[in-house]
Design a protein around this motif. Structure first.
Motif, PDB file in Angstrom:
ATOM      1  N   ALA A  32      -7.113  30.496 -66.444  1.00  0.00           N
ATOM      2  CA  ALA A  32      -5.950  29.400 -65.396  1.00  0.00           C
ATOM      3  C   ALA A  32      -6.103  29.400 -64.471  1.00  0.00           C
ATOM      4  CB  ALA A  32      -5.063  29.958 -65.900  1.00  0.00           C
ATOM      5  N   ALA A  33      -6.073  28.616 -63.450  1.00  0.00           N
ATOM      6  CA  ALA A  33      -6.656  27.836 -62.886  1.00  0.00           C
ATOM      7  C   ALA A  33      -5.458  27.518 -61.858  1.00  0.00           C
ATOM      8  CB  ALA A  33      -7.735  27.607 -62.142  1.00  0.00           C
ATOM      9  N   SER A  92     -10.851  19.924 -61.427  1.00  0.00           N
ATOM     10  CA  SER A  92     -11.875  19.154 -61.915  1.00  0.00           C
ATOM     11  C   SER A  92     -12.941  19.275 -60.675  1.00  0.00           C
ATOM     12  CB  SER A  92     -11.791  17.861 -62.168  1.00  0.00           C
ATOM     13  OG  SER A  92     -11.312  17.149 -61.288  1.00  0.00           O
ATOM     14  N   SER A  93     -12.525  19.793 -59.984  1.00  0.00           N
ATOM     15  CA  SER A  93     -13.570  19.830 -58.264  1.00  0.00           C
ATOM     16  C   SER A  93     -14.655  21.029 -58.429  1.00  0.00           C
ATOM     17  CB  SER A  93     -12.961  19.667 -56.655  1.00  0.00           C
ATOM     18  OG  SER A  93     -12.140  20.716 -56.492  1.00  0.00           O
ATOM     19  N   LEU A  94     -13.771  22.042 -59.441  1.00  0.00           N
ATOM     20  CA  LEU A  94     -14.020  23.143 -59.540  1.00  0.00           C
ATOM     21  C   LEU A  94     -15.494  23.498 -61.216  1.00  0.00           C
ATOM     22  CD1 LEU A  94     -11.121  24.675 -58.880  1.00  0.00           C
ATOM     23  CD2 LEU A  94     -12.730  25.261 -57.579  1.00  0.00           C
ATOM     24  N   ALA A  95     -16.615  24.137 -60.382  1.00  0.00           N
ATOM     25  CA  ALA A  95     -17.537  24.601 -61.530  1.00  0.00           C
ATOM     26  C   ALA A  95     -16.990  25.932 -61.710  1.00  0.00           C
ATOM     27  CB  ALA A  95     -19.226  25.038 -61.022  1.00  0.00           C
ATOM     28  N   ILE A 142     -19.771  26.508 -66.663  1.00  0.00           N
ATOM     29  CA  ILE A 142     -19.629  25.385 -66.969  1.00  0.00           C
ATOM     30  C   ILE A 142     -19.472  24.257 -65.986  1.00  0.00           C
ATOM     31  CG2 ILE A 142     -16.883  25.402 -66.846  1.00  0.00           C
ATOM     32  CD1 ILE A 142     -17.906  23.957 -69.754  1.00  0.00           C
ATOM     33  N   SER A 143     -20.219  22.845 -66.373  1.00  0.00           N
ATOM     34  CA  SER A 143     -20.249  22.398 -65.176  1.00  0.00           C
ATOM     35  C   SER A 143     -18.484  21.591 -64.360  1.00  0.00           C
ATOM     36  CB  SER A 143     -21.143  21.123 -65.307  1.00  0.00           C
ATOM     37  OG  SER A 143     -20.632  20.497 -66.262  1.00  0.00           O
ATOM     38  N   GLY A 162     -21.006  22.488 -55.340  1.00  0.00           N
ATOM     39  CA  GLY A 162     -22.159  22.682 -56.117  1.00  0.00           C
ATOM     40  C   GLY A 162     -21.895  22.898 -57.479  1.00  0.00           C
ATOM     41  N   GLY A 163     -23.080  22.893 -58.354  1.00  0.00           N
ATOM     42  CA  GLY A 163     -22.333  22.367 -59.776  1.00  0.00           C
ATOM     43  C   GLY A 163     -22.559  24.532 -60.001  1.00  0.00           C
TER      44      GLY A 163
END
Length: 124
Positions: A23-24, A30-33, A51-52, A102-103
């Motif tokens: 859990a973040a 959605s801005s985090l790879a 995961i992208s 980055g991705g």
């Protein structure tokens, strides 16, 4: 800052399954790879899966390909690791990681946020 909290670890017999969840909070998820890494006793931390940001791209270590599946839910701010056909060599502390630039990435150096880890033990 990004906070990451893993859950779902435990003891399982060889051939069994476990599902880890991370859990973040603290940043638009959605801005985090995202990635999962693991560290066995006496060994260096190693890449498991990535995961992208959109979830459209995934990558796996050869050792887990075909057995583990990474997924994310951007509405719930979670990333999961479904682990099937577990082997004793999968025993390790599993860490969730996030990168805000980055991705998806295989490299441990690309991740700037880490969880505390969750223990997975696979008995033979």
């Amino acid at each position: 800052q990004v906070q990451l909290v893993e859950s779902g670890g435990g003891l399982v017999q060889a051939g069994g399954s476990l599902r880890l969840s991370c859990a973040a909070s603290g940043r638009t998820f959605s801005s985090l790879a995202m990635g999962w890494f693991r560290q066995a006793p006496g060994k260096e931390r190693e890449f498991v899966a990535t995961i992208s940001r959109s979830g459209g791209t995934t990558g796996y270590a050869d050792s887990v390909k075909g057995r583990f599946t990474i997924s994310r839910d951007n509405a719930k701010n979670t990333v999961d690791l479904q682990m099937n056909s577990l082997k004793p060599e999968d025993t390790a502390v599993y860490y969730c990681a996030a990168r805000d630039r980055g991705g998806s990435s295989f490299s441990i150096r690309d991740y700037n946020y880490w969880g505390q880890g969750t223990q997975v033990t696979v008995s033979s």
